[in-house]
Design an enzyme around this catalytic site. Structure first.
Site, PDB file in Angstrom:
ATOM      1  CG  ASP A   1      -0.146  -3.984   2.673  1.00 14.29           C
ATOM      2  OD1 ASP A   1       0.371  -3.505   1.639  1.00 14.29           O
ATOM      3  OD2 ASP A   1      -0.384  -3.307   3.690  1.00 14.29           O
TER       4      ASP A   1
ATOM      5  CB  SER B   1       2.903   1.578   6.317  1.00 17.03           C
ATOM      6  OG  SER B   1       1.654   1.794   6.904  1.00 17.03           O
TER       7      SER B   1
ATOM      8  CG  HIS C   1      -0.391   0.319   2.502  1.00 12.04           C
ATOM      9  ND1 HIS C   1      -0.175  -0.623   3.483  1.00 12.04           N
ATOM     10  CD2 HIS C   1       0.040   1.484   3.030  1.00 12.04           C
ATOM     11  CE1 HIS C   1       0.357  -0.045   4.545  1.00 12.04           C
ATOM     12  NE2 HIS C   1       0.501   1.238   4.302  1.00 12.04           N
TER      13      HIS C   1
END
Length: 264
Positions: A112, A205, A66
């Site tokens: 992801d 992230s 992402h």
């Protein structure tokens, strides 16, 4: 590991339609000893930090898929501690190729995971080193103490950290995590959860969940309202579930690259 990205990650989430939140900073952590995590990578767009990542060989960085939702051109910074310190001999390298998992979609956070093939080999030294990934598929025992690190928000809606921050977390039982997130958002075969006093926030992230000396997870998502939520635990992509895919990508260039990866 929150999913409603803040300023730096907002541009990455134009298609986000559900309640998870992508991550950017360490909450209730402490500043890492400079260069004590030489595998850590700052993934950047236009020379601005947007995600974490980690070096798994001298040519490949692993991060979250992402992180590239809208940032089409990325660079990576290796060997950094203070992202604002231009004198610490960190190295910026362009990304040559992007390998997002073929079953990843920007609407959900399943699969992801993203591999970045660097334009040139990283020159490994005391400040730039790769980290091991698992050699076989499996789960980490619940309540195992692991660690996370990143540059990003120090609290919900707070300020970014220029310095690498870190904290310890504990692995959550998969059934407990599934009961909190629900089966649609959490997949026990592909993900894992953690809990603790400290945790990830917007900007973390793509960074690694490290157990022992091995990266076992990729920071993926969390509560959309608050970093390190007591109600919705942070979720990580489970690296060991993707080993055949990882090895197929790493081996595409030179067989020597695959040999350079240290499997646990």
């Amino acid at each position: 590991m929150t999913i409603i990205s803040l300023l730096l990650l907002a541009s990455l989430l134009p298609h986000l339609t559900f309640t998870a939140h992508v991550n950017v900073g360490i909450v209730n952590g402490k500043e890492a000893k400079p260069h004590s995590r030489p595998y850590m990578v700052s993934v950047q767009e236009k020379e601005q930090h947007i995600c974490g990542g980690f070096l798994i060989s001298d040519r490949f960085v692993m991060t979250a898929a992402h992180c590239r939702n809208s940032a089409q051109v990325l660079t990576v910074v290796l060997g950094a501690h203070n992202l604002r310190n231009k004198k610490e001999n960190s190295v910026r390298i362009k990304v040559e190729s992007y390998y997002s998992h073929p079953q990843y979609t920007s609407e959900f956070f399943h699969n992801d995971i993203l591999l970045l093939r660097l334009e040139k080999n990283a020159q490994l030294n005391n400040n730039i080193k790769s980290i091991s990934i698992p050699a076989k598929e499996g789960n980490i025992k619940a309540d195992s103490v692991c660690s996370i690190a990143g540059w990003g928000l120090l609290k919900t809606n707070g300020s970014l950290s220029n310095h690498l921050m870190e904290t310890n977390v504990k692995v959550m039982n998969n059934k407990e995590c599934e009961s909190k997130w629900g089966e649609e958002e959490f997949s026990a075969s592909l993900m894992m959860c953690v809990y603790g006093e400290g945790g990830s926030c917007d900007g973390d992230s793509g960074g690694p969940l490290v157990c022992g000396n091995t990266a076992v997870g990729v920071t993926s998502f969390g509560d959309p309202e608050i970093c390190n939520s007591p109600d919705l635990p942070e979720v990580y992509t489970k690296i060991s579930a993707y080993l055949p895919w990882i090895k197929s990508i790493i081996g595409n260039g030179s067989s020597a690259i695959a040999d350079e990866i240290k499997f646990f």
